[in-house]
Scaffold this active site. Structure first.
Site, PDB file in Angstrom:
ATOM      1  N   ASP A 253       0.813  -1.216   0.000  1.00  0.00           N
ATOM      2  CA  ASP A 253       0.000   0.000   0.000  1.00  0.00           C
ATOM      3  C   ASP A 253       0.849   1.270   0.000  1.00  0.00           C
ATOM      4  O   ASP A 253       2.001   1.267   0.424  1.00  0.00           O
ATOM      5  CB  ASP A 253      -0.902   0.026   1.242  1.00  0.00           C
ATOM      6  CG  ASP A 253      -2.056  -0.959   1.125  1.00  0.00           C
ATOM      7  OD1 ASP A 253      -2.005  -1.835   0.240  1.00  0.00           O
ATOM      8  OD2 ASP A 253      -2.999  -0.852   1.929  1.00  0.00           O
ATOM      9  N   ASP A 254       0.219   2.347  -0.422  1.00  0.00           N
ATOM     10  CA  ASP A 254       0.698   3.738  -0.285  1.00  0.00           C
ATOM     11  C   ASP A 254       1.795   4.142  -1.273  1.00  0.00           C
ATOM     12  O   ASP A 254       2.266   5.268  -1.226  1.00  0.00           O
ATOM     13  CB  ASP A 254       1.180   4.062   1.138  1.00  0.00           C
ATOM     14  CG  ASP A 254       0.106   3.814   2.196  1.00  0.00           C
ATOM     15  OD1 ASP A 254      -1.041   3.511   1.814  1.00  0.00           O
ATOM     16  OD2 ASP A 254       0.416   3.928   3.389  1.00  0.00           O
TER      17      ASP A 254
ATOM     18  N   HIS B  31      -6.051   3.301  -4.078  1.00  0.00           N
ATOM     19  CA  HIS B  31      -5.990   3.487  -2.622  1.00  0.00           C
ATOM     20  C   HIS B  31      -6.236   4.961  -2.255  1.00  0.00           C
ATOM     21  O   HIS B  31      -5.717   5.433  -1.268  1.00  0.00           O
ATOM     22  CB  HIS B  31      -4.614   3.001  -2.132  1.00  0.00           C
ATOM     23  CG  HIS B  31      -4.492   2.827  -0.652  1.00  0.00           C
ATOM     24  ND1 HIS B  31      -5.450   2.204   0.115  1.00  0.00           N
ATOM     25  CD2 HIS B  31      -3.500   3.172   0.227  1.00  0.00           C
ATOM     26  CE1 HIS B  31      -5.050   2.183   1.389  1.00  0.00           C
ATOM     27  NE2 HIS B  31      -3.876   2.773   1.487  1.00  0.00           N
TER      28      HIS B  31
ATOM     29  N   HIS C 112      -4.773   9.893   0.694  1.00  0.00           N
ATOM     30  CA  HIS C 112      -4.762   9.127   1.943  1.00  0.00           C
ATOM     31  C   HIS C 112      -5.166   9.943   3.167  1.00  0.00           C
ATOM     32  O   HIS C 112      -5.005   9.488   4.304  1.00  0.00           O
ATOM     33  CB  HIS C 112      -3.361   8.522   2.169  1.00  0.00           C
ATOM     34  CG  HIS C 112      -3.356   7.208   2.895  1.00  0.00           C
ATOM     35  ND1 HIS C 112      -3.472   7.097   4.259  1.00  0.00           N
ATOM     36  CD2 HIS C 112      -3.230   5.939   2.438  1.00  0.00           C
ATOM     37  CE1 HIS C 112      -3.406   5.812   4.607  1.00  0.00           C
ATOM     38  NE2 HIS C 112      -3.275   5.084   3.526  1.00  0.00           N
TER      39      HIS C 112
ATOM     40  N   HIS D 172       3.678  -2.394   3.137  1.00  0.00           N
ATOM     41  CA  HIS D 172       3.760  -1.021   2.603  1.00  0.00           C
ATOM     42  C   HIS D 172       5.046  -0.821   1.807  1.00  0.00           C
ATOM     43  O   HIS D 172       6.105  -1.269   2.228  1.00  0.00           O
ATOM     44  CB  HIS D 172       3.671  -0.007   3.737  1.00  0.00           C
ATOM     45  CG  HIS D 172       2.322   0.009   4.402  1.00  0.00           C
ATOM     46  ND1 HIS D 172       1.970  -0.894   5.384  1.00  0.00           N
ATOM     47  CD2 HIS D 172       1.234   0.792   4.185  1.00  0.00           C
ATOM     48  CE1 HIS D 172       0.720  -0.655   5.753  1.00  0.00           C
ATOM     49  NE2 HIS D 172       0.240   0.355   5.044  1.00  0.00           N
TER      50      HIS D 172
HETATM   51 ZN   LIG Z   1      -2.649   3.111   3.209  1.00  0.00          ZN
END
Ligand SMILES: [Zn+2]
Length: 488
Positions: free
Chosen positions: A83-84, A133, A137, A234
């Site tokens: 993620d991210d 995503h 964020h 991540h």
């Molecule tokens: Zn995230």
């Protein structure tokens, strides 16, 4: 004008009148059709009558789901998710995945894709799945109301498609859906054709700054191990420890016989329990009708930009490489705890020293297993064939040819054998070990779930054999002897 002429004229007049009626009728029908069409278009724009009913359910906190079929993988499967990103660390992640022959899923942020478009392109071109995503964020923005969330989703989708050419149905909620999504969020995303994936194992790599690599590996190693595992990792800046832990995490799953796959639309999404909402927000009926119509319009428009199904299938086949080349074999993996198979309502227990995991499938002693099910096994040492009978099925495990032959009753007696190669079948210390799933399925049963229990270091399997018909013996009595000759 003579009488003939008048008759002709009258005839024309009559014909003219009839034609006029016909034209009028046609016009009327056309008008009617047009107004019906208009009503239909108006309804499509305003939403279906079901929208208000759905609104009532959603307002009461109920999920309104579409029925969608999902595929269940044959072998234990792990979906690694990052993620991210993308970030400057992502290329190192991609290098490791390439080296290990593993495909994963990247839930990217729109702003990161804009900053690292070539890395985003590499994710897709190397066969990994890409997911949405959000753009930035920022929880406060995303979860203040659905309109803001939707805007970020769309902005990110444009960034992804510009950088990679891909359109993705995969979505992950920043922070997960627990406490952040309400039934309205789920509903609109589902209407829009998105699939929302949480995870069932958190590597803990983002629990705080500077989690060491060995802690990340240990957290993942603690399980629990399920048949399908979605691991949260991540690849954003500051997660060098995740990159360092990755080879060990991959090894951990390979040793347990897991297959690696990217997420796709047919994977049943893991979704956390709703929980108490952390945000104060509400949706009016008017907003709901707008959101519902917009999400459906979006789904219809996107349908046209998605890959044609045959291309999708080819892509999926290309990215699902086997875990190991068939020539190389892992040593069998053994456990300290027993294997418990819940077969319908009874438990069949196999002692720890009598089962193992090989090449991704649980191997059980053939005789013990079939007899526990209520069937019989007959071993013929001279031909090296073990014949198992259960219900109306008969199977021959041929240790000479390393193949399994399955016989089922057909309309005219016994069917031809289906031949299945079984390279992993073997005789160990006088016991024939056979794959549990295959044996059960070929006998007419089905496995619903696998669970590895880390505390007991053993496996739990939920299975069912309810589809079985009349016993083989009674079938034998019904059929002419000649039909059975070929199968001894
Ligand atoms: Zn995230």
């Amino acid at each position: 004008m003579g009488s003939r002429g008048r008759r002709q004229f009258n005839g024309w007049k009559r014909f003219g009148r009839a034609a006029m009626w016909l034209i009028a009728l046609q016009l009327l029908l056309q008008l009617l059709a047009m107004s019906l069409l208009q009503a239909e278009t108006a309804e499509a724009a305003e939403g279906s009558p079901g929208d208000e009913r759905d609104y009532a359910s959603l307002s009461q906190g109920m999920r309104v789901k579409r029925d969608k079929p999902y595929r269940s993988p044959e072998r234990p499967t792990v979906y690694l998710t990052f993620d991210d990103g993308p970030s400057k660390l992502t290329p190192a992640v991609l290098d490791i995945l390439k080296e290990e022959g593993v495909k994963a899923t990247f839930f990217v942020l729109g702003k990161q894709v804009e900053a690292y478009p070539e890395v985003a392109g590499r994710i897709v071109s190397e066969g990994h799945a890409i997911g949405n995503h959000s753009y930035n964020h920022v929880y406060q923005e995303l979860y203040s109301d659905f309109g803001a969330y939707w805007e970020q989703l769309q902005k990110t989708e444009r960034a992804i498609s510009e950088a990679t050419g891909a359109v993705t149905p995969l979505v992950r909620a920043p922070g997960g859906t627990h406490g952040n999504f309400d039934p309205f969020y789920h509903y609109y995303l589902e209407q829009a054709g998105y699939t929302v994936h949480d995870w069932n194992i958190d590597s803990g790599d983002a629990r705080q700054a500077g989690v060491p690599a060995r802690d990340i590996v240990q957290t993942v190693a603690a399980g629990p191990f399920r048949h399908e595992m979605v691991v949260l990792l991540h690849d954003s800046a500051g997660h060098a420890a995740t990159v360092k832990a990755l080879p060990d995490i991959i090894r951990l799953f390979k040793e347990r016989g897991y297959e690696f796959a990217p997420l796709d639309e047919e994977v049943k999404p893991v979704q956390q329990a709703a929980g108490k909402l952390k945000w104060k927000r509400s949706v009016s009926l008017e907003q709901h009708l707008d959101y519902a119509a917009a999400s459906r319009q979006y789904a219809a428009a996107r349908q046209k930009t998605m890959l044609p199904p045959e291309r999708k299938v080819a892509l999926q086949a290309a990215v699902r490489e086997p875990l190991l080349p068939s020539a190389s074999r892992l040593a069998p993996l053994r456990y300290a705890g027993p294997l418990t198979v819940r077969l319908d309502s009874r438990d069949i227990r196999i002692a720890p020293d009598r089962y193992f995991l090989l090449d991704g499938s649980l191997q059980v002693p053939l005789r013990e297993w079939v007899e526990a099910m209520g069937g019989t096994v007959d071993w013929q040492p001279q031909t090296r064939i073990a014949a198992a009978e259960y219900g109306h099925r008969r199977m021959e495990y041929d240790l000479g040819l390393n193949e399994l032959r399955v016989y089922r009753p057909g309309p005219g007696g016994v069917s031809e054998a289906t031949k299945i190669p079984l390279p992993s079948m073997e005789l160990r210390d006088g016991i024939i070990y056979a794959p549990l799933r295959l044996t059960l399925e070929q006998l007419g049963g089905r496995i619903a779930d696998y669970r590895y229990d880390a505390a007991r270091d053993g496996w739990e399997v939920e299975a069912s054999a309810v589809n079985l018909g009349p016993a083989w013996e009674s079938l034998r009595a019904l059929m002419p002897l000649s039909a059975l000759d070929g199968i001894g």
